[in-house]
Structure formats: structure tokens, C-alpha cells
Design a protein around this motif. Sequence first.
Motif, PDB file in Angstrom:
ATOM      1  N   THR A   1      67.377  75.062 137.634  1.00  0.00           N
ATOM      2  CA  THR A   1      68.673  75.348 136.920  1.00  0.00           C
ATOM      3  C   THR A   1      69.180  74.334 135.960  1.00  0.00           C
ATOM      4  O   THR A   1      69.982  74.293 135.499  1.00  0.00           O
ATOM      5  N   TRP A   2      68.947  73.027 136.613  1.00  0.00           N
ATOM      6  CA  TRP A   2      69.451  71.733 135.959  1.00  0.00           C
ATOM      7  C   TRP A   2      68.558  71.606 134.758  1.00  0.00           C
ATOM      8  O   TRP A   2      67.684  71.229 134.603  1.00  0.00           O
ATOM      9  N   GLY A   3      69.401  71.884 133.419  1.00  0.00           N
ATOM     10  CA  GLY A   3      68.743  71.881 132.167  1.00  0.00           C
ATOM     11  C   GLY A   3      67.818  72.939 132.147  1.00  0.00           C
ATOM     12  O   GLY A   3      67.081  72.697 130.889  1.00  0.00           O
ATOM     13  N   ALA A   4      67.652  73.973 132.671  1.00  0.00           N
ATOM     14  CA  ALA A   4      66.780  74.936 132.318  1.00  0.00           C
ATOM     15  C   ALA A   4      65.342  74.342 132.196  1.00  0.00           C
ATOM     16  O   ALA A   4      64.535  74.653 131.064  1.00  0.00           O
ATOM     17  N   ARG A   5      64.888  73.534 133.252  1.00  0.00           N
ATOM     18  CA  ARG A   5      63.685  72.694 133.074  1.00  0.00           C
ATOM     19  C   ARG A   5      62.429  73.398 133.664  1.00  0.00           C
ATOM     20  O   ARG A   5      62.566  74.013 134.643  1.00  0.00           O
TER      21      ARG A   5
ATOM     22  N   GLY B   1      71.177  66.310 121.366  1.00  0.00           N
ATOM     23  CA  GLY B   1      72.575  66.898 121.855  1.00  0.00           C
ATOM     24  C   GLY B   1      73.638  65.927 122.322  1.00  0.00           C
ATOM     25  O   GLY B   1      74.749  66.389 122.850  1.00  0.00           O
ATOM     26  N   GLY B   2      73.067  64.722 122.288  1.00  0.00           N
ATOM     27  CA  GLY B   2      74.365  63.600 122.900  1.00  0.00           C
ATOM     28  C   GLY B   2      74.056  63.440 124.111  1.00  0.00           C
ATOM     29  O   GLY B   2      73.171  64.116 124.971  1.00  0.00           O
ATOM     30  N   ARG B   3      75.101  62.609 124.878  1.00  0.00           N
ATOM     31  CA  ARG B   3      74.860  61.933 125.964  1.00  0.00           C
ATOM     32  C   ARG B   3      75.135  63.002 126.949  1.00  0.00           C
ATOM     33  O   ARG B   3      74.787  62.996 128.152  1.00  0.00           O
ATOM     34  N   ALA B   4      75.759  64.236 126.568  1.00  0.00           N
ATOM     35  CA  ALA B   4      76.061  65.265 127.546  1.00  0.00           C
ATOM     36  C   ALA B   4      75.638  66.795 126.998  1.00  0.00           C
ATOM     37  O   ALA B   4      76.273  67.682 126.673  1.00  0.00           O
ATOM     38  N   GLY B   5      74.257  66.468 126.567  1.00  0.00           N
ATOM     39  CA  GLY B   5      73.455  67.682 125.964  1.00  0.00           C
ATOM     40  C   GLY B   5      73.365  68.837 126.878  1.00  0.00           C
ATOM     41  O   GLY B   5      73.763  68.700 128.185  1.00  0.00           O
ATOM     42  N   ILE B   6      72.858  69.755 126.411  1.00  0.00           N
ATOM     43  CA  ILE B   6      72.375  71.179 127.270  1.00  0.00           C
ATOM     44  C   ILE B   6      71.452  70.806 128.449  1.00  0.00           C
ATOM     45  O   ILE B   6      71.401  71.468 129.384  1.00  0.00           O
ATOM     46  N   ASP B   7      70.729  69.562 128.212  1.00  0.00           N
ATOM     47  CA  ASP B   7      69.740  69.412 129.305  1.00  0.00           C
ATOM     48  C   ASP B   7      70.619  68.735 130.561  1.00  0.00           C
ATOM     49  O   ASP B   7      69.833  68.570 131.458  1.00  0.00           O
ATOM     50  N   ARG B   8      71.848  68.382 130.516  1.00  0.00           N
ATOM     51  CA  ARG B   8      72.878  68.079 131.620  1.00  0.00           C
ATOM     52  C   ARG B   8      73.624  69.089 132.382  1.00  0.00           C
ATOM     53  O   ARG B   8      74.411  68.800 133.070  1.00  0.00           O
ATOM     54  N   LYS B   9      73.346  70.254 131.730  1.00  0.00           N
ATOM     55  CA  LYS B   9      73.959  71.431 132.183  1.00  0.00           C
ATOM     56  C   LYS B   9      73.437  71.999 133.345  1.00  0.00           C
ATOM     57  O   LYS B   9      72.179  72.139 133.392  1.00  0.00           O
ATOM     58  N   HIS B  10      74.199  72.781 134.326  1.00  0.00           N
ATOM     59  CA  HIS B  10      73.721  73.841 135.140  1.00  0.00           C
ATOM     60  C   HIS B  10      73.769  74.915 134.655  1.00  0.00           C
ATOM     61  O   HIS B  10      74.761  75.706 134.330  1.00  0.00           O
ATOM     62  N   TRP B  11      72.687  75.441 134.561  1.00  0.00           N
ATOM     63  CA  TRP B  11      72.195  76.848 133.952  1.00  0.00           C
ATOM     64  C   TRP B  11      72.449  77.746 135.158  1.00  0.00           C
ATOM     65  O   TRP B  11      72.004  77.822 136.256  1.00  0.00           O
TER      66      TRP B  11
END
Length: 344
Positions: free
Chosen positions: A30-34, A103-113
Motif C-alpha cells: 500500500t506504500w506507493g502502490a508498489r 512527481g517531486g519530493r512528495a510524489g505519489i510514490d510516498r503516499k499510503h494508498w
Amino acid sequence: MSHGIGRIDGEEVTEVTLTGSAGLTAKVLTWGARLAELWVPDREGEFADIVLGHDTAADWQATPAYFGATCGRYANRIAGGRFALDGQAVQLDCNEGANHLHGGRAGIDRKHWRIVEAAADRVTLDAQSPAGEMGYPGALRMTCRYRIDPQDRLWIEMEAQTDAPTVVNLVNHAYFNMAGQGAGDVLAQELQLWADRYTPVGPGLIPTGDVLPVAGTPFDFTRPRAIGAALPGPGGFDHNFCLSAPVQDLAGQALRPTALARDPTSGRRMQIWSNAPGLQFYTGGALPEGLAGKDGARYGRFSGFALETQRWPDSPNHPGFPSARLDPGETYRHVMVFSFAAQD
């Protein structure tokens, strides 16, 4: 099947396991939909995890390499983090020197999905990016779906909607090693790309705006060859290829073949289809030596390669490139399909 692997910023990270009928197994965070793991058999039927990654939530949070992540809002680079949209200047976060990356330093890879739906062979996650986040206009709603079909193909399907004009380029940033993660460098592994042109780059790996033929250059992968047979420089490849194969019907979807990767030693073979106009081929030349991987592995330069189907980099600043614009009422949709085989 799902379970927690630890906490990032106070929130539990969940790992979801997907399994196909013939044993293909994918694990999604879920972290960054990885895409955290991908287990594929070789010619002897032995399974190996072929994507680079980490074991702990702390390492996933600290990784400098975007391993397996869903990246955006605009993956790849935008020069100076600037572009104009409907006559208005947009300034994005600049996180790679003077430029904007992934996406920048807080891109969607840093989101909890959030997990929307899950089953034995699929999971759908969603996330939101508010207007102004990392400088982007419009509030964006995103979904990312991983599924394994009855033919043991892995599908990654991304969608997005906006409430104001914006630009969108979501990609999956898995690094592959067809011999298995931690098995050494990938330079002897073979690659074919369905691309007869590429976009050359200048300082900061920003496209020059030219679109050149691959024929007679190190960028010619129109026939299978070893990745390391002709590198364009000591850092290897980090370039966009312009996909050129005709669109085909694949399970009811209009997709084109984009890439074929093979490890001669194990016989593992992976083919990728997508509806995207470009593919970023990156050989991991900037991976730090000694980077902690999975199961005690240590990664370094050329430990894996990324094949990111995408809009072309810096498209908002190049009117001749395929458009990355998304307007209210439209749905952005990006599809990738990975199929696997083993050859003698």
C-alpha cells in the motif's frame, strides 16, 4: 492474503499477495502502490523473485530508487519544473537539481494508498492528490489495479480523473533482474524494444526536443541483444524510446508490444504490452553501491533495469510530443501487461 510489514509515518503498510493458477506470485504494498515481489519460474521450474526491493518498511521509506513504485503525478523529468498550461505558468517542486522528477519530493510514490478491493488474484488501490500538491493544478483521484489473469499474465492498470486541467503521467517503476533479484548485474541479459526512434537528452537528462532513429546507434534494440553490448556512456541507459509497433487486441484491450527481456542462463523471458506512446529504459547506473536489498542482497550499478511505459519526458514543454494533458470529464488510463515464459 494480506498482512502488515511495519509502519511509515505512523500508518501501517499492508502487503497483499496475488497468486496465479500456474504459480506466478506478485506482492503489492500500500506504500506507493508498489510491486514489491514478483516470483517467476525458470526453465527448470524454479521460481525466483525478479524485482528489486527491500524487506522492511524502514528500508522502503528510505529507498532512493523508487523500487516498484507507482510514480507521478508526472513520472520522469520536467525541465526546471516549469511549463505553461492555458497560458498560465506552472511551477512544480524541483527535486533533482533544477528539474522535477517523478512527481517531486512528495510524489505519489510516498503516499499510503487505500485498498478498495482485494481477492486472491487482484487488488485495487486508490489515492488522492489535492490541488497544488507539488505545484500541480487540479485535484487528482487515482486508482491502481494489479491482477493476474487466467494465463498468468500480470496486469497493471492505472486511472486518474481531475477537477481542473492538469498533466498526468503515472508509471510503474519496477527494476527487473531476470536471473533473480540480487543475482548480479543485468548487462548480459537480452532486450528487444519495439521502438525505431528515441528522444536524445542534454544536461540533466532532459530531452533536447529531437526525435532520432535508433538505427546505427547504441539505442537500436529492434532485434534482441545483450543490454551491455553497446552502452551510450558509462552510466548506461536512461532514455525514452518512441514505441512504434501497431496496436493489437490483447484480451479485448488495444495494446502494442513494447519490450521483450530474457536471461540466457535461466531461460526466463518477459514480454510487455502497453497503451503508452513511450518507454523509459533505465539500466540502474545511478544505484548506490551496497544498497540493502531483499534477503541479504546488496545492490549496485546495473543490478536491475526499469522498463517504464509512459508519456514522453518533458512533454508539457514540447508541443510535438504526445500530449500529457488531462481535462475534467476525461479519464487518464495507462495499461501494462507482463507475460512470462521459460526457454531452453
